[in-house]
Design a protein around this motif. Structure first.
Motif, PDB file in Angstrom:
ATOM      1  N   LEU A  96      75.605   3.308  16.745  1.00 43.70           N
ATOM      2  CA  LEU A  96      75.965   4.452  17.634  1.00 43.70           C
ATOM      3  C   LEU A  96      75.970   4.183  19.068  1.00 43.70           C
ATOM      4  O   LEU A  96      76.629   5.101  19.659  1.00 43.70           O
ATOM      5  N   LYS A  97      75.255   3.163  19.603  1.00 49.09           N
ATOM      6  CA  LYS A  97      75.579   2.642  20.955  1.00 49.09           C
ATOM      7  C   LYS A  97      76.693   2.405  21.368  1.00 49.09           C
ATOM      8  O   LYS A  97      77.074   3.108  22.381  1.00 49.09           O
ATOM      9  N   TRP A  98      77.527   1.912  20.745  1.00 45.16           N
ATOM     10  CA  TRP A  98      78.613   1.559  21.149  1.00 45.16           C
ATOM     11  C   TRP A  98      79.744   2.557  20.830  1.00 45.16           C
ATOM     12  O   TRP A  98      80.582   2.969  21.908  1.00 45.16           O
ATOM     13  N   LEU A  99      79.442   3.657  19.821  1.00 45.92           N
ATOM     14  CA  LEU A  99      80.332   4.869  19.675  1.00 45.92           C
ATOM     15  C   LEU A  99      79.873   5.815  21.094  1.00 45.92           C
ATOM     16  O   LEU A  99      80.998   6.147  21.472  1.00 45.92           O
ATOM     17  N   ARG A 100      78.861   5.939  21.372  1.00 48.07           N
ATOM     18  CA  ARG A 100      78.677   6.683  22.537  1.00 48.07           C
ATOM     19  C   ARG A 100      78.941   6.329  23.794  1.00 48.07           C
ATOM     20  O   ARG A 100      79.660   6.862  24.807  1.00 48.07           O
TER      21      ARG A 100
END
Length: 413
Positions: A37-41
């Motif tokens: 989710l870090k990369w998606l955010r």
């Protein structure tokens, strides 16, 4: 919805599912939902952009040997003693705190005492220390902690800090943070700011995302009271408004936080210490162009050694392997050492890279970023068999190359 675990919309849940599917071939045990989710955010839940970002990061980590950098790379002593900054304590909700006395940095002293590439690697080490601290705090507090707080102290920051080579490194470090350590920063608190900070921040703005710019908080004269709203008094050194001191009573807690200071003259390296100076090669790289030099490795795990300097101004340097026979652009080759600007006009650049398989390797001196100055490079580059790298440490010379001087406006081998 925030985009964090436990607070995802239906669309975000679907994006996470698609992202996980796209990364099946590179999945690792630590790639849990928090990590993905870090990369998606960071890419506003654009799955394709997040995939490109993460894959580039994996390639970078491999090239820089980031997984082992804390255990296997020892920074020069001048960095450990005179580069400011360090982890100290945590916020009331468990976030690690990094304190950076930016105004105590001696940029010229450091850049004349170690290689630019060493400074970059040292900052990577810092980033990996922070990742380890996040894991430790998560275990300590029993919940996932993903962010840090940074306190930047600009006391004594002045014109010397805006020296161009220092600013160039500052930009490179900024360019490293967001692509490779996304969504790590919660807030950066700026204290003791002056007009020179405003200049620096204007330089930094083009390299920061809007989200990151919003995380920079400029505190006024009451900064100590503001910091104590989020950090307990025993989690800050006395110097920054807390009660913590070192065992020897140091109010700055210098055993954990590098305090910088002027670098002593004895750390300065000789500008040029190439060996066999009568047998060196030279090449002039014209403005706005690059030079590519080919070397052949016939044995697996051979070693390409390099020493070089420029007579004036910096240049970019990289090493690549051809993946097809015949003509091939550098952009299509396999990166061995990605192209990076080095201050070899100040301190000679030297090192080695392992060539894991036989083939044709291309050394690139890249001056395409400069439209004013040509660069004369003096260098010694060799490919050594695997066993010779051990003799290299005992030898008085890397060996020699035939003397040559090539003046090129643009070279494509």
């Amino acid at each position: 919805m925030s985009g964090y675990v436990g607070d995802l919309s239906a669309e975000q849940e679907e994006s996470l599912k698609q992202f996980r599917e796209k990364l099946k071939d590179v999945m690792q045990p630590e790639f849990d939902d928090y990590y993905l989710l870090k990369w998606l955010r960071a890419r506003k839940f654009n799955v394709d952009k997040a995939e490109v970002m993460l894959r580039k990061n994996l390639q970078w980590r491999k090239q820089m040997d980031v997984e082992n950098i804390l255990e296997t790379w020892t920074p020069p002593e001048v960095l450990t003693k005179y580069y400011p900054g360090g982890l100290f304590g945590h916020t009331k909700d468990g976030l690690p705190v990094w304190i950076e006395p930016a105004g105590s940095l001696d940029p010229k002293g450091l850049l004349y005492s170690c290689k630019k590439s060493d400074i970059i690697k040292y900052k990577i080490q810092h980033c990996e220390m922070i990742q380890r601290a996040l894991k430790g705090q998560s275990e300590k507090f029993g919940c996932r902690i993903e962010n840090i707080i940074v306190i930047c102290d600009f006391e004594h920051y002045g014109l010397k800090h805006l020296w161009r080579p220092a600013i160039d490194i500052f930009k490179e470090v900024l360019n490293m943070y967001e692509p490779h350590y996304p969504e790590t920063l919660r807030k950066t608190y700026i204290i003791n700011a002056n007009r020179f900070f405003s200049v620096l921040f204007n330089i930094a703005k083009p390299f920061l995302s809007e989200d990151t710019k919003d995380k920079v908080v400029l505190l006024g004269a009451n900064w100590k009271q503001e910091l104590l709203k989020i950090i307990d008094v025993d989690q800050l050194p006395v110097k920054w408004g807390g009660t913590a001191v070192d065992e020897n009573g140091d109010i700055c807690c210098g055993s954990k936080i590098g305090m910088g200071g002027q670098v002593p003259e004895h750390y300065r390296l000789p500008k040029h210490h190439l060996l066999d100076n009568d047998k060196l090669a030279k090449v002039t790289v014209a403005r706005g162009s690059k030079v590519e030099l080919e070397y052949t490795s016939n044995l697996p795990h051979s070693v390409l050694t390099y020493q070089f300097y420029t007579e004036s101004h910096d240049i970019a340097f990289g090493v690549y392997r051809r993946t097809v026979d015949g003509k091939q652009d550098v952009e299509d080759m396999e990166q061995i050492r990605f192209t990076q600007r080095v201050n070899c006009h100040m301190i000679q650049e030297d090192g080695c890279v392992q060539l894991k398989e036989p083939g044709t390797y291309v050394v690139v001196f890249d001056n395409s970023f400069s439209w004013i100055n040509s660069k004369k490079v003096v260098y010694n580059i060799q490919v050594l068999p695997p066993y010779d790298i051990y003799n290299l440490k005992r030898s008085s010379s890397f060996g020699s190359l035939d003397d040559k001087e090539v003046v090129l406006s643009s070279t494509r081998l």
